[in-house]
Design an enzyme around this catalytic site. Structure first.
Site, PDB file in Angstrom:
ATOM      1  N   GLU A  12      11.259  22.888  36.311  1.00 19.61           N
ATOM      2  CA  GLU A  12      10.356  22.547  37.075  1.00 19.61           C
ATOM      3  C   GLU A  12       8.705  22.419  36.849  1.00 19.61           C
ATOM      4  OE1 GLU A  12      10.966  25.955  40.165  1.00 19.61           O
ATOM      5  OE2 GLU A  12      11.435  24.343  41.539  1.00 19.61           O
ATOM      6  N   GLU A  28      18.434  30.629  37.402  1.00 23.12           N
ATOM      7  CA  GLU A  28      16.982  30.546  37.893  1.00 23.12           C
ATOM      8  C   GLU A  28      16.008  30.275  36.715  1.00 23.12           C
ATOM      9  OE1 GLU A  28      15.491  30.192  40.419  1.00 23.12           O
ATOM     10  OE2 GLU A  28      13.697  31.049  40.251  1.00 23.12           O
ATOM     11  N   HIS A  55      34.066  24.264  26.641  1.00 30.10           N
ATOM     12  CA  HIS A  55      34.926  23.490  27.266  1.00 30.10           C
ATOM     13  C   HIS A  55      34.349  22.021  27.523  1.00 30.10           C
ATOM     14  CE1 HIS A  55      37.997  26.641  27.631  1.00 30.10           C
ATOM     15  NE2 HIS A  55      37.056  27.300  28.307  1.00 30.10           N
ATOM     16  N   LYS A  89      13.329  27.335  36.755  1.00 31.76           N
ATOM     17  CA  LYS A  89      11.935  27.421  36.342  1.00 31.76           C
ATOM     18  C   LYS A  89      11.287  26.564  35.254  1.00 31.76           C
ATOM     19  CE  LYS A  89      10.671  29.137  39.175  1.00 31.76           C
ATOM     20  NZ  LYS A  89      11.631  29.111  39.986  1.00 31.76           N
ATOM     21  N   CYS A 137       4.996  17.423  53.525  1.00 32.96           N
ATOM     22  CA  CYS A 137       3.762  17.052  53.660  1.00 32.96           C
ATOM     23  C   CYS A 137       2.829  18.091  54.294  1.00 32.96           C
ATOM     24  CB  CYS A 137       3.535  15.620  54.262  1.00 32.96           C
ATOM     25  SG  CYS A 137       4.657  14.458  53.553  1.00 32.96           S
ATOM     26  N   ASN A 155       4.413  14.618  59.154  1.00 30.64           N
ATOM     27  CA  ASN A 155       5.194  15.446  58.256  1.00 30.64           C
ATOM     28  C   ASN A 155       6.666  15.421  58.835  1.00 30.64           C
ATOM     29  OD1 ASN A 155       6.501  17.205  56.519  1.00 30.64           O
ATOM     30  ND2 ASN A 155       5.780  18.876  57.217  1.00 30.64           N
ATOM     31  N   GLY A 156       7.623  14.830  57.921  1.00 27.78           N
ATOM     32  CA  GLY A 156       9.102  14.754  58.323  1.00 27.78           C
ATOM     33  C   GLY A 156       9.617  13.320  58.100  1.00 27.78           C
ATOM     34  N   ARG A 187       2.189  21.438  49.590  1.00 27.95           N
ATOM     35  CA  ARG A 187       3.137  21.084  50.262  1.00 27.95           C
ATOM     36  C   ARG A 187       3.339  19.548  49.831  1.00 27.95           C
ATOM     37  NH1 ARG A 187       4.485  23.579  55.104  1.00 27.95           N
ATOM     38  NH2 ARG A 187       5.178  21.579  55.978  1.00 27.95           N
ATOM     39  N   LYS A 211       6.687  22.165  47.636  1.00 29.61           N
ATOM     40  CA  LYS A 211       6.890  23.730  47.576  1.00 29.61           C
ATOM     41  C   LYS A 211       8.107  24.035  48.522  1.00 29.61           C
ATOM     42  CE  LYS A 211       6.359  27.943  47.273  1.00 29.61           C
ATOM     43  NZ  LYS A 211       6.839  28.732  46.049  1.00 29.61           N
ATOM     44  N   TRP A 224       3.854  14.272  50.250  1.00 24.52           N
ATOM     45  CA  TRP A 224       5.062  13.942  49.294  1.00 24.52           C
ATOM     46  C   TRP A 224       5.924  12.992  49.814  1.00 24.52           C
ATOM     47  CZ3 TRP A 224      10.567  15.101  49.640  1.00 24.52           C
ATOM     48  CH2 TRP A 224      11.020  15.352  48.498  1.00 24.52           C
TER      49      TRP A 224
HETATM   50  C1  BG6 Z   1      12.424  23.602  46.394  1.00 24.84           C
HETATM   51  C2  BG6 Z   1      11.242  24.237  45.716  1.00 24.84           C
HETATM   52  O1  BG6 Z   1      11.737  22.378  47.086  1.00 24.84           O
HETATM   53  O2  BG6 Z   1      12.742  24.415  47.625  1.00 24.84           O
HETATM   54  C3  BG6 Z   1      12.114  25.645  45.082  1.00 24.84           C
HETATM   55  O3  BG6 Z   1      10.945  23.399  44.730  1.00 24.84           O
HETATM   56  C4  BG6 Z   1      12.543  26.375  46.363  1.00 24.84           C
HETATM   57  O4  BG6 Z   1      11.345  26.365  44.329  1.00 24.84           O
HETATM   58  C5  BG6 Z   1      13.427  25.743  47.227  1.00 24.84           C
HETATM   59  O5  BG6 Z   1      13.139  27.555  45.699  1.00 24.84           O
HETATM   60  C6  BG6 Z   1      13.841  26.185  48.640  1.00 24.84           C
HETATM   61  O6  BG6 Z   1      12.669  26.537  49.449  1.00 24.84           O
HETATM   62  P1  BG6 Z   1      12.520  27.645  50.499  1.00 24.84           P
HETATM   63  O7  BG6 Z   1      11.245  27.735  50.975  1.00 24.84           O
HETATM   64  O8  BG6 Z   1      13.600  27.534  51.458  1.00 24.84           O
HETATM   65  O9  BG6 Z   1      12.997  28.878  49.623  1.00 24.84           O
END
Ligand code: BG6
Length: 611
Positions: free
Chosen positions: A492, A485, A508, A489, A2, A102-103, A27, A606, A76
């Site tokens: 997400e 990756e 398999h 992407k 958050c 936040n936490g 965040r 994020k 969040w």
């Molecule tokens: C996830 C993000 O919550 O955390 C990803 O959606 C990110 O995009 C991953 O790669 C790790 O975050 P960070 O800040 O530790 O690289």
């Protein structure tokens, strides 16, 4: 994760709080709220479900909230669904204590029960409302000492927190405390700012204090006093932030993600140039020396999400170039699997934010075993950077889009350079090969730039496939790492269900999922492996799949695929840096074509600072 903000000073708090929250929406953005004390001593609290724009509308852009002391939050959700009732700020009865957090408070349920027994009532399902009532309880129990109440709170709870607290009895004061979640305190002339991250206050100040774990702060206009958990005064150094403020603006792009896709060549170049001097890799700023590098006999690479995918790629690169065994772990798995760490182990932690709770916890697990830790981090002064023995900073600049692109790319080249330097210091490669590999790495930004600037074909493919239900991305070796990756992407930002699979493994079992029209994207950059991957792709085509190849120029894939995206030739060790770009761009356009919020996809944040 958050975002929290706070302000005490001579200006209208509400506008500053809303502005700060707009810089922290990455965040978390499922609900938001602010609390402002007005001149007659009342604390007005306004909260809304949904994105920050709802709160801005509801408060008439802050006009409706008088007062120069306040706190704010963008959420969040962890405990309790996104709703106005569960949005922060949370408060005790009669608003005597108002908090943003936040936490995650892990033992909130048992504390809540105890408080209910003492007559407290609750309106929400959140752990944060427990925080407000627990502090209220201690505050009343110990004759209204604001710091002491928070100290008792710290001793009673388990979990992570960055908390800002307003007491109704304490005008023009905010109290702050943190453990494992980020918080900084900014100072300007006659005004003080609290925020989870720097962008929220850059408009007003670049002079900040980093409050450390288990430290408390008393914030008043233009002043911050710090205390340890014994309430002893702590003197802290004021740090001047040099980050570029425009980095938190879109600069003409429709979305941060596309802006940051375009920033990749620069991010890669800056990261390379911070380490490569006069054609040699210089790790002095990292702090790790040649003797240490020679002494390691195994490396663990640990991260989450895309950072983990960098680790998977670097396993191939380190083992191929430096001939040192590498294990890669999800951070959330590493800390619970009792990894076999010895004094000859190096644990590398990769994190863009430097605040991801799982990765921070993995770092602490490694330190418990007294092994060396090296973090590859994009945020200076972040928790993971500050807790690591060695730090290699990526210079990607602030990354706002939730789906990482430029930080991922910068992490890759930082890892390549580490691997090459390990190979050199351990006499696995000679000067000629060393020089050649560094030249190959120096060529990456230009090749990435070439792909970033030829998007028409990729955009067309995105429009063709924007409504697919299932996508498989397959490859072997580093091509498999790239598919991981690319798949994340696309999931997400476009919400299309994609699955990354080792090409040789698909037959398999999982090949049973291939149907008419399924899109199979094959990564074809590893010359020695592509014939086998092409065969695996053909196996899916014979069952109805449509084949899209992302292939190095001249590698000979076009003949058997329905569509081909060619990428510039590059040393196969480093091909992930270039092959991932079309997958980023395709994901971006699929998201846009599906009318989704590219920069703030549903359910995501994020960086997740809860475990
Ligand atoms: C996830 C993000 O919550 O955390 C990803 O959606 C990110 O995009 C991953 O790669 C790790 O975050 P960070 O800040 O530790 O690289």
């Amino acid at each position: 994760m958050c975002g929290i903000v706070g302000y005490v000073g001579g200006k209208q708090a509400s506008k500053i709080l809303l502005e700060g929250l707009s810089k922290l929406e990455y965040r978390g953005y499922d609900s938001a709220g602010i609390a402002v004390r007005n001149d007659d001593g009342n604390i007005n609290i306004v909260r809304t479900k949904g994105k920050l724009k709802n709160l801005i509308e509801k408060t008439n852009n802050g006009e409706d909230l008088e007062g120069s002391c306040g706190i704010g939050h963008t959420r969040w959700a962890t405990h309790g669904e996104p709703s106005e009732k569960n949005a922060h700020p949370h408060y005790s009865e009669k608003d005597s204590v108002v908090v943003v957090h936040n936490g995650i408070i892990e033992n909130y349920a048992e504390i809540k029960e105890k408080l209910i027994e003492k007559g407290y009532k609750f309106y929400s399902q959140t752990d944060t409302e427990v925080v407000a009532n627990l502090i209220d309880y201690y505050y009343k129990e110990i004759e209204n000492d604001p710091l002491d109440a928070i100290k008792k709170f710290m001793l009673r709870v388990r979990g992570s927190y960055a908390i800002a607290v307003m007491y109704k009895d304490c005008p023009n004061e905010i109290y702050a405390v943190r453990k494992d979640s980020p918080m900084i305190i900014g100072i300007a002339d006659g005004e003080t700012f609290i925020a989870s991250d720097v962008p929220a206050m850059l408009k007003y100040t670049r002079d900040v204090y980093y409050i450390d774990n288990m430290e408390l702060a008393k914030i008043t206009a233009g002043k911050a006093e710090f205390f340890n958990s014994d309430e002893e005064v702590i003197e802290k150094e004021l740090v001047h932030i040099t980050m570029d403020e425009t980095a938190a603006e879109k600069n003409g792009f429709e979305h941060f993600m596309m802006k940051e896709i375009h920033e990749q060549p620069e991010a890669i170049k800056k990261t390379i140039n911070s380490i490569v001097e006069d054609g040699k890799i210089n790790l002095e700023k990292v702090g790790i020396d040649a003797e240490k590098i020679k002494n390691y006999n195994q490396i663990f690479i640990v991260g989450c999400g895309s950072a983990y995918h960098v680790g998977v790629t670097l396993k191939y690169v380190f083992e191929s170039i430096a001939k040192i065994p590498v294990q890669v772990d999800f951070a959330s798995e590493f800390r619970y699997r009792s990894p076999l760490l010895t004094e000859k182990t190096l644990v590398i932690l990769i994190s863009q934010s430097g605040e991801t709770a799982d990765t921070l916890a993995a770092l602490k697990e490694a330190k418990k075993h007294n092994v060396d830790t090296l973090s590859i981090v994009n945020v200076v002064g972040s928790s993971i950077a500050r807790a690591s023995e060695y730090v290699l900073y990526t210079l990607a600049g602030p990354e706002i889009a939730v789906a990482t692109t430029k930080a991922y790319s910068a992490q890759l080249v930082a890892g390549y350079l580490l691997a090459v330097q390990f190979a050199k210091e351990r006499d696995v490669i000679d000067d000629k090969e060393y020089k050649n590999l560094i030249e190959e790495i120096n060529a990456i930004p230009e090749k990435v730039d070439e792909v970033v600037n030829t998007q028409e074909d990729i955009k067309h493919l995105a429009s063709m496939f924007s409504n697919v239900d299932d996508v498989f991305m397959i490859g072997r070796g580093i091509d498999y790492a790239i598919s991981l990756e690319g798949s994340l992407k696309m999931k997400e930002v476009s919400y299309v269900h994609t699955e990354a699979y080792a090409a040789g493994e698909l037959k398999h079992g999982t090949i049973s999922l291939i149907e008419d029209g399924t899109l199979v994207i094959g990564l074809l950059t590893q010359k020695s492996l592509i014939e086998k991957t092409l065969s695996n792709m053909q196996e899916t085509k014979s069952r109805g799949a449509r084949l899209l190849a992302v292939a190095t120029n001249g590698i000979g894939a076009a003949k058997s695929c329905d569509y081909v995206i060619n990428i510039p030739k590059i040393n196969p060790y480093f091909s992930a840096s270039v092959a991932v770009i079309p997958l980023q761009i395709m994901s971006y356009y699929m998201s846009v074509l599906r009318g989704l919020d590219v920069d703030k996809p549903r359910n995501l944040a994020k960086s997740v600072t809860v475990e």
